[in-house]
Design an enzyme around this catalytic site. Structure first.
Site, PDB file in Angstrom:
ATOM      1  N   TYR A  72       0.838  -1.212   0.000  1.00  0.00           N
ATOM      2  CA  TYR A  72       0.000   0.000   0.000  1.00  0.00           C
ATOM      3  C   TYR A  72       0.866   1.253   0.000  1.00  0.00           C
ATOM      4  O   TYR A  72       0.605   2.209  -0.717  1.00  0.00           O
ATOM      5  CB  TYR A  72      -0.906  -0.009   1.241  1.00  0.00           C
ATOM      6  N   PHE A 124      -7.546  19.937 -24.646  1.00  0.00           N
ATOM      7  CA  PHE A 124      -8.282  18.694 -24.872  1.00  0.00           C
ATOM      8  C   PHE A 124      -9.614  18.739 -24.120  1.00  0.00           C
ATOM      9  O   PHE A 124      -9.753  19.483 -23.151  1.00  0.00           O
ATOM     10  CB  PHE A 124      -7.445  17.486 -24.434  1.00  0.00           C
ATOM     11  N   ASP A 125     -10.591  17.940 -24.568  1.00  0.00           N
ATOM     12  CA  ASP A 125     -11.947  18.078 -23.997  1.00  0.00           C
ATOM     13  C   ASP A 125     -12.035  17.796 -22.506  1.00  0.00           C
ATOM     14  O   ASP A 125     -12.784  18.465 -21.800  1.00  0.00           O
ATOM     15  CB  ASP A 125     -12.982  17.266 -24.787  1.00  0.00           C
ATOM     16  N   ASP A 215       0.301  19.506 -20.768  1.00  0.00           N
ATOM     17  CA  ASP A 215      -0.532  18.319 -20.916  1.00  0.00           C
ATOM     18  C   ASP A 215       0.286  17.426 -21.852  1.00  0.00           C
ATOM     19  O   ASP A 215       0.384  17.669 -23.044  1.00  0.00           O
ATOM     20  CB  ASP A 215      -1.883  18.721 -21.515  1.00  0.00           C
ATOM     21  N   ALA A 217       0.424  14.080 -22.787  1.00  0.00           N
ATOM     22  CA  ALA A 217       0.029  12.744 -23.254  1.00  0.00           C
ATOM     23  C   ALA A 217       0.894  12.221 -24.409  1.00  0.00           C
ATOM     24  O   ALA A 217       1.277  11.061 -24.433  1.00  0.00           O
ATOM     25  CB  ALA A 217      -1.441  12.768 -23.671  1.00  0.00           C
ATOM     26  N   LYS A 258      -1.117   6.947 -23.650  1.00  0.00           N
ATOM     27  CA  LYS A 258      -0.681   7.265 -25.009  1.00  0.00           C
ATOM     28  C   LYS A 258       0.810   6.933 -25.153  1.00  0.00           C
ATOM     29  O   LYS A 258       1.168   5.783 -25.359  1.00  0.00           O
ATOM     30  CB  LYS A 258      -0.941   8.744 -25.326  1.00  0.00           C
ATOM     31  N   HIS A 450     -20.484  13.909 -25.953  1.00  0.00           N
ATOM     32  CA  HIS A 450     -20.222  13.014 -27.092  1.00  0.00           C
ATOM     33  C   HIS A 450     -20.129  11.547 -26.690  1.00  0.00           C
ATOM     34  O   HIS A 450     -20.394  10.666 -27.487  1.00  0.00           O
ATOM     35  CB  HIS A 450     -18.948  13.443 -27.823  1.00  0.00           C
TER      36      HIS A 450
HETATM   37  N1  F0G Z   1      -4.940  15.266 -22.645  1.00  0.00           N
HETATM   38  C1  F0G Z   1      -4.910  14.900 -23.941  1.00  0.00           C
HETATM   39  C2  F0G Z   1      -4.143  15.700 -24.930  1.00  0.00           C
HETATM   40  C3  F0G Z   1      -5.611  13.757 -24.348  1.00  0.00           C
HETATM   41  O1  F0G Z   1      -5.582  13.412 -25.630  1.00  0.00           O
HETATM   42  C4  F0G Z   1      -6.332  13.007 -23.380  1.00  0.00           C
HETATM   43  C5  F0G Z   1      -7.074  11.822 -23.752  1.00  0.00           C
HETATM   44  C6  F0G Z   1      -6.314  13.431 -22.047  1.00  0.00           C
HETATM   45  C7  F0G Z   1      -5.603  14.572 -21.719  1.00  0.00           C
HETATM   46  C8  F0G Z   1      -7.060  12.706 -20.965  1.00  0.00           C
HETATM   47  O2  F0G Z   1      -6.419  11.530 -20.651  1.00  0.00           O
HETATM   48  O3  F0G Z   1      -8.018   9.713 -21.285  1.00  0.00           O
HETATM   49  O4  F0G Z   1      -6.112   9.289 -19.740  1.00  0.00           O
HETATM   50  O5  F0G Z   1      -8.033  10.618 -18.987  1.00  0.00           O
HETATM   51  N2  F0G Z   1      -7.334  11.536 -24.938  1.00  0.00           N
HETATM   52  C9  F0G Z   1      -7.993  10.351 -25.422  1.00  0.00           C
HETATM   53  C10 F0G Z   1      -8.181  10.455 -26.898  1.00  0.00           C
HETATM   54  C11 F0G Z   1      -9.216   9.955 -24.679  1.00  0.00           C
HETATM   55  O6  F0G Z   1      -8.868   9.603 -27.455  1.00  0.00           O
HETATM   56  O7  F0G Z   1      -7.621  11.363 -27.518  1.00  0.00           O
HETATM   57  P1  F0G Z   1      -7.204  10.216 -20.150  1.00  0.00           P
END
Ligand code: F0G
Length: 458
Positions: A72, A124-125, A215, A217, A258, A450
């Protein structure tokens, strides 16, 4: 003759996939309310919904899974991951989270308050979602070139410094908790940010004393593009470039699903021990204790290994090469695609593809449905559905770009699969004028609609 790129891996295990018939797909997509997220994966032949968490782990990553320490507190897996993050990014402090949006949730719980403005390149969304959920505003400062899908520009993810300075200048400092730079910029089409731009953003941020959060990813894919496209970096290694990139940030959020090639995981990393301390409280509340935060020991081990593999040049060359192959094949069929090709995906310009259907009828979603019907290929809409409604007026937001994204999972599909996808889309392109109507919304959620939206044909 110059040798072509070839995959930097060979295949040890396979997973069978099944082709369906058009009749089956017509039935399934109507049952799924014209939302591709509602399909069962077995109803999909080639799944390009996302490159997130869909990659194939290596034998070494699987071996690391067996070595996971599930204690843990203070697990060796935590320290293995901490070392990998420190070595690759240079950040001293980190908190594991279960995925990228969880990292955003924890970090933004510390940094973002009502009435704040958060400038950056197209957020990102989920990032935007976490900002707007806190009644703050994400301000898009991406360069104008990014919104012209036909314009060749090596770094379409760049931040327009005048737009950024305007935001910094016209708002009180206490209402700008950070600048978010997304690497690569997914929303702009998987487009990279140049090192020069990162340096200039850093100069402005220092001048206005605002911290920068990456960010991250797809940070490794961003580094690959810098190596290939930016003068002075052609002889640097990916790791050297990555290390310089992160030197211009104060903190980072990471969706490890990613570029770190794991199926689940994320983290926050930072330089400031006080920020780490404050974020730890939220991490414990939302994610788990600070030495595992939403990840099991074995997952942290696989992630540490994935960070090393994901920042190898040969891997990135074949990965990004495969995405470009998909793009080139589509162009041969005349399909209008965003150029330059993105790192993780090809983005089809649905406004051009279906120029006889109005944007109010969700062109990109309509195209995504047609591609599924044609070949059982699943892509994702990056357009009006994703753009959601304005949080204040509740009106639909119509984005400048209406795109169908075909994201390529890492180390999963072969080039034959890419040919199949391009041909399927080529067929749809040929019969595009037979597609007479788009879609309308029947049911939608108040935020991030979406994922669950229900649609029907107009
Ligand atoms: N930032 C970026 C640039 C992303 O593309 C994503 C996720 C996230 C943050 C959020 O990360 O999914 O681990 O919570 N993108 C995916 C996509 C879902 O299909 O582009 P997460």
């Amino acid at each position: 003759m110059k040798l072509p790129y070839a995959e930097s891996h060979k295949i040890k295990m396979v997973e069978n996939i099944r082709k369906s018939t058009r009749e089956e797909r017509i039935k399934w997509i109507s049952e799924a309310r014209y939302n591709l997220f509602n399909l069962k994966s077995e109803q999909v032949f080639i799944d390009l919904l996302t490159d997130s968490g869909t990659g194939a782990m290596s034998d070494r990553q699987w071996a690391e899974m067996m070595l996971g320490d599930e204690s843990y507190a203070g697990a060796s897996s935590y320290y293995k991951l901490k070392n990998a993050i420190q070595e690759i990014t240079g950040f001293e402090y980190f908190l594991p989270t279960h995925q990228g949006r969880a990292a955003e949730n924890v970090l933004f719980s510390v940094l973002v308050k009502k009435g704040d403005f958060i400038p950056g390149n197209s957020h990102f969304d989920t990032t935007k979602g976490h900002i707007e959920f806190r009644k703050a505003t994400a301000v898009d400062c991406t360069i104008d070139e990014a919104f012209d899908t036909t314009k060749e520009h090596p770094f379409k993810g760049n931040i327009d410094l005048d737009k950024l300075e305007f935001v910094l200048d016209s708002n009180p400092r206490e209402h700008i908790p950070m600048i978010v730079v997304t690497l690569t910029c997914n929303t702009a089409g998987g487009q990279p940010v140049s090192m020069q731009n990162l340096k200039e953003v850093k100069r402005l941020a220092d001048q206005y004393k605002v911290p920068i959060v990456f960010d991250s990813a797809r940070f490794a894919e961003n580094a690959y593009f810098i190596k290939k496209r930016e003068k002075g970096y052609e002889n640097k290694s990916i790791r050297e470039i990555v290390s310089e990139m992160f030197s211009y940030a104060d903190a980072m959020t990471m969706s490890s699903k990613k570029d770190a090639i794991v199926n689940m995981g994320g983290f926050i990393a930072m330089r400031d021990p006080d920020l780490h301390r404050e974020a730890s409280t939220y991490n414990i509340m939302f994610e788990g204790f600070v030495t595992y935060g939403g990840m099991s020991g074995r997952d942290m081990n696989a992630l540490a290994q994935g960070l090393y593999e994901g920042t190898e040049f040969n891997y990135l060359e074949s990965r990004i090469g495969q995405v470009a192959l998909l793009g080139k094949r589509m162009q041969e069929f005349g399909v209008p695609v965003l150029v330059p090709f993105g790192g993780h995906a090809i983005f089809v310009d649905a406004k051009k593809f279906l120029d006889h259907i109005p944007q109010e009828q969700y062109q990109a979603q309509t195209l995504a449905i047609e591609l599924y019907l044609e070949g059982g290929v699943r892509g994702v809409e990056i357009g009006t559905l994703l753009a959601d409604r304005d949080p204040v007026t509740r009106e639909n937001r119509y984005p400048k770009l209406e795109l169908l994204r075909l994201a390529v999972p890492r180390r999963v599909y072969t080039n034959n699969h890419m040919d199949y996808v391009a041909t399927a889309l080529g067929n749809v392109y040929e019969r595009r004028h037979e597609i007479k109507r788009g879609l309308k919304i029947i049911e939608e959620a108040p935020i991030l609609r979406h994922f669950t939206v229900e649609l029907d044909r107009v």
